[in-house]
Design a protein around this motif. Structure first.
Motif, short mmCIF file in Angstrom:
data_model
loop_
_atom_site.label_atom_id
_atom_site.label_comp_id
_atom_site.label_asym_id
_atom_site.label_seq_id
_atom_site.Cartn_x
_atom_site.Cartn_y
_atom_site.Cartn_z
N GLY A 294 1.14 -1.08 0.13
CA GLY A 294 -0.52 -0.23 0.10
C GLY A 294 1.08 1.43 0.10
N GLU A 295 2.23 1.14 -0.09
CA GLU A 295 3.00 2.33 0.33
C GLU A 295 3.42 3.49 -1.32
N SER A 296 3.16 4.39 -1.58
CA SER A 296 2.93 4.98 -2.48
C SER A 296 3.88 5.82 -2.67
N ASN A 297 5.37 5.60 -3.01
CA ASN A 297 6.10 7.11 -2.92
C ASN A 297 6.03 7.39 -1.68
N GLY A 298 6.59 6.24 -1.13
CA GLY A 298 6.92 6.90 0.11
C GLY A 298 5.51 7.74 1.19
N THR A 299 4.79 7.27 0.82
CA THR A 299 3.57 7.96 1.73
C THR A 299 2.61 6.50 2.20
N PHE A 300 2.21 6.60 2.97
CA PHE A 300 1.21 5.72 3.81
C PHE A 300 0.12 6.30 4.23
N PHE A 301 -1.03 6.03 3.13
CA PHE A 301 -2.73 5.90 3.65
C PHE A 301 -2.58 5.47 5.16
N VAL A 302 -2.89 5.57 5.82
CA VAL A 302 -3.41 4.97 7.56
C VAL A 302 -4.52 5.24 7.92
N TYR A 303 -5.01 4.39 8.15
CA TYR A 303 -6.55 4.32 8.07
C TYR A 303 -6.74 3.51 9.60
N HIS A 304 -8.10 4.70 10.22
CA HIS A 304 -8.36 3.55 11.30
C HIS A 304 -10.02 3.51 11.13
N ALA A 305 -10.04 2.52 12.25
CA ALA A 305 -11.04 1.14 12.57
C ALA A 305 -12.22 2.06 13.47
N ILE A 306 -13.55 2.02 12.83
CA ILE A 306 -14.33 2.53 13.72
C ILE A 306 -15.73 1.10 13.74
N TYR A 307 -16.04 1.20 15.21
CA TYR A 307 -16.71 -0.64 15.76
C TYR A 307 -18.01 0.35 16.32
N LEU A 308 -19.24 0.20 15.26
CA LEU A 308 -20.95 0.25 15.86
C LEU A 308 -21.44 -0.91 16.02
N GLU A 309 -22.07 -0.36 17.11
CA GLU A 309 -23.16 -1.40 17.48
C GLU A 309 -24.35 -0.91 17.29
N GLU A 310 -24.38 0.29 18.01
CA GLU A 310 -26.30 1.10 17.64
C GLU A 310 -26.69 1.47 16.17
N LEU A 311 -25.92 1.57 15.18
CA LEU A 311 -26.14 2.07 13.86
C LEU A 311 -26.82 3.68 13.99
N THR A 312 -26.01 4.45 14.48
CA THR A 312 -26.89 5.41 14.14
C THR A 312 -25.77 6.65 14.12
N ALA A 313 -26.69 7.84 13.99
CA ALA A 313 -25.55 8.55 13.26
C ALA A 313 -25.17 9.27 14.71
N VAL A 314 -25.56 9.56 15.90
CA VAL A 314 -25.08 10.24 17.06
C VAL A 314 -24.09 8.99 17.34
N GLU A 315 -23.84 7.34 17.55
CA GLU A 315 -23.00 7.01 17.92
C GLU A 315 -21.54 7.31 16.94
N LEU A 316 -22.67 6.88 15.20
CA LEU A 316 -21.02 7.40 14.71
C LEU A 316 -20.43 9.04 15.03
N THR A 317 -20.81 9.82 15.17
CA THR A 317 -20.09 11.46 15.88
C THR A 317 -19.22 11.37 17.10
N GLU A 318 -20.30 10.12 18.10
CA GLU A 318 -19.66 10.16 19.44
C GLU A 318 -17.86 9.12 18.74
N LYS A 319 -17.77 8.82 18.41
CA LYS A 319 -16.95 7.56 17.48
C LYS A 319 -15.63 8.87 16.79
N ILE A 320 -15.77 9.20 15.57
CA ILE A 320 -15.54 9.88 14.90
C ILE A 320 -14.46 11.14 16.06
N ALA A 321 -15.81 12.19 17.53
CA ALA A 321 -14.63 12.76 17.74
C ALA A 321 -14.10 12.37 18.81
N GLN A 322 -13.91 10.79 19.04
CA GLN A 322 -12.71 10.23 20.11
C GLN A 322 -11.70 9.75 19.17
N LEU A 323 -12.03 9.80 17.65
CA LEU A 323 -10.30 9.57 17.31
C LEU A 323 -9.82 10.78 16.60
#
Length: 489
Positions: A405-434
């Protein structure tokens, strides 16, 4: 004959006027005692003719399926209130020091089987884990008569106590909340429940006003069933006896309408009654403290952390502690000498056969450290100037990407977000933690749609996300200060 001795005893009690308010059914106690009423008394033969100072009568019928020389067995329903009548049997001039004074009685529900008595502490701790906030024994105070200052120690789930005046009518209603099969090793269902004992120890005051001088002890054998189960069991036993021949029936006791508690030795662990009052301000160190993990005097341990995995290097002692922490206390005796490696070698079928289906599956999952899978996993990458430059370079001058996945020396670093309730409020909280910000700083979350439009994220949209979908997060300053819009690309 034993019954001939008891008939005048019951009549004498009634004629004395001490229990004149009891209903007329008490007058038949003498006949109900039958040939085996006091057969199980622990008193030596020389004392058989002595009348005990007190008599306790449990108002529940005995089982007809009990042989003549065996102790009576009484079936109770879980949580139902049962009356125990406290009768004063003293002869004229006997124990004059308690005239006009109160005595103290301690009720216990204990194990009948010796093997369970040895592990009582661990058994009760396991029950506490499985039934948080519940008690094994309670007094139904509104229905009881003549009891004074009833107490139930929160650390002694199987014990209650109260004061009472032998010269007055005293009737206590008890409730037993555990059932006999809760302490049975489950294998294939329909297991035979273990018997319990209801034991009553009565004490008088000493010179210092402490209730420490033992007067009398008696107990009876019981089994506890789920609601209405005792009635069904009594009916089944009665029907079985009806099918037996007259010769076979002679080997069994009749079913008595009430259960007379037979005299027994004082409960050995009663040193904690050394208190100036019937309260629980005394030490309970006699209750198997230090045996096993966690004493009843301590608060229950918090739920085990998700990282509390059993390791192959775990010693048998540490394995016992692990079983306690993970609410498997009822099986600690079975796995006494098992190390972590021994437990981890058990197959799923092995554990289910040992512990039964419900607890077996739970134990197997705990041994393997299995986590509950999230309902949805998505991967996000925060867009930055470096990523934009990299994307522009790729568009202008395509380059060979490496397998990692390396291109020209740059990594595209992704973070996993795990959702249980599948709501917009939960996604907002998880992104805020990130982003290490407050969820209030995220005004709205949009998803970039066709032709670059911004679609407001809703619960329904999240529920339709593909598993392990990848998004690049872009931030845009909101109209209000210190808040942002998040765009998923």
């Amino acid at each position: 004959m034993a019954w001939a001795l008891k008939l005048p005893l019951a009549d004498e009690v009634i004629e004395s006027g001490l229990v004149q308010d009891f209903d007329a059914s008490l007058s038949g106690i003498g006949q109900e005692l039958g040939a085996g009423a006091y057969k199980e008394s622990n008193l030596p033969p020389d004392n058989e003719n002595e009348i005990p100072p007190f008599q306790y009568v449990l108002c529940a019928a005995t089982s007809p399926a009990v042989k003549l020389h065996d102790e009576t067995l009484t079936y109770l329903n879980q949580g139902q209130s049962y009356e125990i009548r406290m009768l004063d049997n003293r002869k004229l001039g006997e124990l004059p020091e308690i005239n006009g004074k109160l005595v103290k009685s301690i009720f216990r529900v204990v194990f009948h089987d010796r093997r369970l008595q040895y592990t009582e502490h661990q058994q009760l701790e396991g029950w506490r884990w499985n039934r948080p906030g519940d008690r094994i024994l309670d007094i139904d105070i509104p229905m009881s008569v003549g009891i004074i200052d009833p107490r139930a120690n929160p650390t002694q789930l199987n014990t209650v106590e109260f004061l009472w005046d032998p010269a007055k009518r005293t009737s206590v209603f008890i409730q037993v909340h555990c059932i006999s099969t809760e302490f049975t090793m489950r294998k294939h269902g329909g297991e035979k429940g273990v018997p319990f004992r209801v034991q009553i120890d009565t004490f008088k005051e000493n010179e210092n006003g402490e209730y420490t001088e033992h007067l009398h002890s008696a107990s009876c054998q019981i089994k506890v069933f789920k609601p209405k189960g005792a009635d069904r069991k009594q009916k089944t036993d009665r029907e079985k006896m009806e099918k037996r021949t007259p010769h076979e029936k002679e080997k069994y006791q009749p079913s008595y309408e009430t259960t007379i508690l037979t005299e027994c030795s004082p409960w050995p662990e009663i040193t904690y009654v050394n208190s100036p009052s019937p309260g629980f301000n005394s030490s309970h160190s006699s209750f198997s403290l230090g045996e096993g993990n966690g004493s009843p005097n301590h608060q229950p341990e918090p739920p085990p952390p998700v990282t509390d995995n059993l390791l192959p290097t775990t010693t048998p002692q540490e394995a016992q502690q692990w079983l306690h922490r993970n609410r498997f206390s009822t099986f600690t005796r079975l796995f006494t000498n098992f190390s972590g490696a021994d437990l981890l070698k058990l197959t799923r079928d092995d554990v289910i056969q040992i512990c039964g289906p419900a607890d077996g599956i739970r134990l197997f999952n705990a041994l393997k450290g299995r986590m509950v899978r999230p309902r949805l996993t998505i991967y996000v990458c925060q867009e930055s100037l470096q990523l934009r430059e990299q994307q522009q370079q790729q568009q202008q001058q395509p380059q060979q990407k490496h397998e990692d996945g390396e291109s020209n020396g740059t990594f595209f670093v992704y973070h996993a977000i795990y959702l249980e309730e599948l709501t917009a409020v939960e996604l907002t909280e998880k992104i805020a933690q990130l982003f290490s910000i407050s969820p209030r700083q995220i005004s709205q979350i949009y998803k970039q749609g066709p032709t670059g439009i911004h679609v407001l994220i809703s619960d329904e949209m999240i529920q339709n996300f593909q598993e392990e979908a990848c998004f690049i997060l872009d931030t845009m300053k909101a109209e209000t200060n210190d808040s942002y819009h998040i765009i998923l690309k």
